[in-house]
Design a protein around this motif. Structure first.
Motif: not given
Length: 381
Positions: A4-11, A69-72, A359-363, A368-369
């Motif tokens: 898991r991870g999100h290493s994309r650049t902002a651009a 978001l908080e558990v969408p 995702t539901s990683n804060l439930d 969570p990341e």
């Protein structure tokens, strides 16, 4: 397996989100340690998804639409291509534009989050904006209930709310919560057994059922038991999706052996708690697909192209299940296993060329990341 991870650049993210735009489930939370399963393992959003305009095969690479978001839980689209998102633990509805801009639309009054309860399913009236209503399923102090709320799109604001159905049994788990409008423009409601399995076999109880009601909360004409019950013998319905021929498929958390996908027929008995999975005898309807709970805890469901897509919580993957065109399902195929953590809801984006996946990683059960919870856009290739 990818990490898991999100290493994309902002651009890069900005370009992808621009492309997306142009293409267009109180008290403190306490939870059991798992999803599907007996209490002590979790049981536990528009989920009315018709077939899209393309014939997708494998999904493409997911990119973030919105973060923080908080558990969408419940998600449905407005006519302009933006979406409303119900956040379970904050009781707030967010407006998410196609480009990912998030605006608060207001808090739903009376929500009491806790365990698997809170602000759960959300569905936009199919006649919106002529019928300017948003429907929400939520856990209150004494029960689960559904309210119809006016929504003002210009102000991005929830307005007056009306409770149209209450008295749905609540518990720390097995609260159901998925709502969706069907092809008949009636509201279908997936409920849980509120950890009281015998209720699922009682057709006078709304627990452990799929209900079919009008926009005012009344029993729909033609329901098989002359009340709101459409099908029964369910443990905890979590996803609802229709194919082009109007067939209804539903995902359901099992106990210790089998999670399920069922083809729903009016008046049919799906077995719980007398039977879990297939083989219960002629009086029960067998599921089309089963998984072990570790593979699934299947939540939201959607149909795009030639497949049923199912978001898995404990299984942390997106399942693609081919449709055979005659009400049957093929062999499930897993995607993104472990890449994004727990997956709660899947819906088809306007145009049918992508899925939105939450995702539901804060439930209380996830890891969570930074940026969780999030909505991911998954192109269909």
């Amino acid at each position: 397996m990818a990490h898991r991870g999100h290493s994309r650049t902002a651009a890069v993210l900005g370009v992808l989100l621009l492309a997306c735009a142009c293409g267009a489930d109180g008290t403190g939370t306490s939870v059991a340690p798992e999803e599907s399963g007996t209490p002590g393992r979790e049981s536990t959003e528009q989920e009315t998804q018709g077939t899209g305009s393309v014939e997708p095969g494998d999904p493409g690479t997911p990119v973030d639409v919105a973060t923080g978001l908080e558990v969408p839980w419940g998600v449905d689209f407005l006519p302009d291509g933006s979406a409303l998102v119900a956040q379970r633990d904050s009781a707030e509805v967010a407006h998410v534009a196609a480009d990912g801009t998030v605006t608060g639309a207001g808090e739903v009054e009376g929500v009491v989050p806790g365990g698997e309860g809170g602000l759960l399913g959300l569905a936009v009236d199919p006649a919106f904006p002529d019928e300017p209503y948003v429907y929400v399923y939520y856990t209150a102090a004494s029960d689960n209930r559904i309210s119809r709320i006016e929504y003002e799109p210009d102000a991005v604001e929830l307005g007056e709310a009306e409770v149209i159905l209450d008295g749905l049994p609540k518990a720390g788990n097995h609260n159901g919560g998925r709502i969706a409008f069907g092809p008949d423009d009636l509201l279908y409601v997936g409920t849980g057994d509120a950890a009281q399995g015998t209720l699922a076999q009682d057709t006078d109880s709304p627990a452990g059922k799929i209900l079919r009601i009008t926009g005012e909360g009344e029993p729909a004409e033609g329901n098989p038991f002359d009340n709101r019950v459409y099908s029964y013998g369910h443990r905890n319905v979590q996803g609802l999706a229709w194919d082009d021929d109007g067939r209804l498929y539903a995902t359901e958390f099992g106990a210790d052996a089998f999670d399920e996908v069922n083809l729903i027929e009016p008046g049919a008995n799906y077995g719980w708690p007398e039977v879990e999975g297939p083989g219960g005898g002629d009086e029960f309807t067998d599921p089309l697909v089963t998984w072990s709970p570790s593979e699934a805890s299947p939540s939201g469901a959607a149909i795009a192209g030639d497949a049923l897509w199912v978001a898995a919580l404990r299984g942390e993957r997106l399942w693609r299940i081919p449709l055979d065109g005659e009400g049957g399902l093929g062999e499930p195929e897993a995607h993104f296993e472990g890449d994004h953590g727990r997956l709660r809801t899947v819906v088809v984006a306007p145009g049918g060329d992508a899925l939105w996946l939450t995702t539901s990683n804060l439930d209380g059960r996830g890891s969570p990341e930074d940026g969780d919870d999030r909505i991911l856009r998954v192109p269909l290739e």
